[in-house]
Design a protein around this motif. Structure first.
Motif, PDB file in Angstrom:
ATOM      1  N   ARG A   1     -39.259  71.581  49.490  1.00 38.66           N
ATOM      2  CA  ARG A   1     -40.447  72.346  49.086  1.00 38.66           C
ATOM      3  C   ARG A   1     -40.185  73.837  49.348  1.00 38.66           C
TER       4      ARG A   1
ATOM      5  N   TRP B   1     -40.451  54.894  51.446  1.00 36.02           N
ATOM      6  CA  TRP B   1     -41.476  55.949  51.382  1.00 36.02           C
ATOM      7  C   TRP B   1     -41.172  57.054  52.393  1.00 36.02           C
ATOM      8  N   LEU B   2     -40.757  56.696  53.619  1.00 39.67           N
ATOM      9  CA  LEU B   2     -40.418  57.709  54.616  1.00 39.67           C
ATOM     10  C   LEU B   2     -39.221  58.552  54.186  1.00 39.67           C
TER      11      LEU B   2
ATOM     12  N   ARG C   1     -40.352  60.934  51.416  1.00 41.88           N
ATOM     13  CA  ARG C   1     -41.218  61.999  51.915  1.00 41.88           C
ATOM     14  C   ARG C   1     -40.397  63.061  52.643  1.00 41.88           C
ATOM     15  N   THR C   2     -39.410  62.651  53.425  1.00 42.46           N
ATOM     16  CA  THR C   2     -38.566  63.617  54.139  1.00 42.46           C
ATOM     17  C   THR C   2     -37.771  64.482  53.163  1.00 42.46           C
TER      18      THR C   2
ATOM     19  N   LEU D   1     -38.528  65.238  50.046  1.00 42.16           N
ATOM     20  CA  LEU D   1     -39.410  66.160  49.331  1.00 42.16           C
ATOM     21  C   LEU D   1     -39.864  67.303  50.224  1.00 42.16           C
ATOM     22  N   ARG D   2     -40.083  67.046  51.495  1.00 39.96           N
ATOM     23  CA  ARG D   2     -40.515  68.108  52.396  1.00 39.96           C
ATOM     24  C   ARG D   2     -39.408  69.145  52.584  1.00 39.96           C
TER      25      ARG D   2
END
Length: 326
Positions: free
Chosen positions: A285, A274-275, A278-279, A281-282
């Protein structure tokens, strides 16, 4: 007297000649009356004469020289398969046989007892041995097979005898060798022949063992209609149900205990994934664009720059009007 003797000799000579003539005539008459047979006379069977009983008995059957390998299986149902297996073992040893393998499975609440034996008994006592198994339990199935290996046995025997004779000759040549070359060649040939002879001898020994002792697989099981531990009445049914529930709960607790380490491991792996996600995708963006400023009429009126521009424009217009007048 001399004349009388001569007369007597003459008379006896005439009588002798007359008798010989009668015998010859009788022989010719007999040959004329008997049928003439042309060609050689048919040869009679050895040891048989017409009109006389044979002195030789009937030819022996080849069954005495027949080589067979007997294999089979016997299924037996008994109340106590383990005890029945011990009884079968005693019977095999009493027949001068042997046990090649023995597998026993004691009975439990969920499993019926079972025993499997691989036995070797003398080939000529196989049928009697199988018949005697009826006293141990109920024989449910019997299967036997007889393979004729007479040709194979005779082939091995002939090859062994030929190789043995060759080995003996080579040994005699080695003993009488006069030079080194002949000795080396004879020893090499002897080594090759001796190895082949040992191999064939081992094959024949194994075949003789299979012929002498039949191989039977005996399977002993309990009656499936009533497995051990089955309840016979209502109270036994309640006890069996409670025991099954306790066993299920015990198994469930054990399973949960085994699953806890796996759940922790899967939670750690899930957090790491998950981490990372998330990294990623950030970083991917996009930045939002800045919207341009919109100037309204009210802003133009209040702006001091706009006032100066308006006064300059009015002054220019007044100057133009004055220039146009004569």
């Amino acid at each position: 007297m001399r004349k009388l003797a001569v007369v007597m000799v003459g008379v006896f000579g005439l009588l002798f000649l007359a008798g010989c003539g009668d015998d010859a005539s009788e022989s010719q008459a007999d040959r004329a009356s008997s049928p003439t047979i042309s060609g050689p006379a048919p040869a009679g069977a050895p040891g048989f004469r017409e009109g006389a009983p044979s002195k030789e008995g009937p030819a022996q059957s080849d069954s005495a020289n027949r080589k067979e390998v007997i294999t089979g299986s016997v299924d037996i149902t008994a109340d106590d398969p383990i005890g029945a297996a011990a009884t079968v073992t005693e019977q095999v040893r009493a027949m001068d046989g042997r046990i090649d393998s023995r597998t026993e499975q004691p009975g439990t609440d969920d499993r019926t007892p079972r025993a499997v034996l691989s036995v070797r008994v003398p080939a000529d006592k196989t049928d009697a041995f199988i018949t005697g198994l009826g006293g141990i339990g109920t024989v449910t199935e019997v299967s036997t097979n007889r393979d004729d290996v007479t040709m194979q046995w005779e082939d091995l025997d002939a090859r062994i005898r030929a190789l043995q004779a060759s080995v003996d000759r080579l040994r005699a040549l080695i003993a009488g060798a006069t030079n080194t070359a002949d000795l080396i060649a004879a020893e090499e040939a002897l080594s090759s022949r001796q190895g082949e002879l040992d191999s064939l001898t081992a094959q024949k020994r194994s075949l003789d063992d299979q012929v002498a002792l039949s191989t039977l697989t005996i399977t002993l099981t309990a009656d499936d209609k009533k497995a051990p531990g089955d309840p016979d009445n209502f109270w036994d049914g309640i006890v069996a149900g409670w025991n099954s529930l306790v066993d299920w709960l015990r198994d469930a607790v054990v399973f949960a205990g085994k699953a806890v380490p796996w759940l922790g491991f899967l939670a750690v792996i899930g957090g790491v994934l998950w981490l990372v996600l998330r990294t990623v995708l950030r970083r991917r963006r996009p930045t939002a664009p800045v919207a341009p400023a919109v100037i309204t009429p009210a802003a133009e009126t209040t702006s001091p720059t706009a006032g100066h521009k308006k006064e300059a424009t009015d002054a220019d217009r007044t100057g133009d009007d004055q220039t146009e007048q004569p």
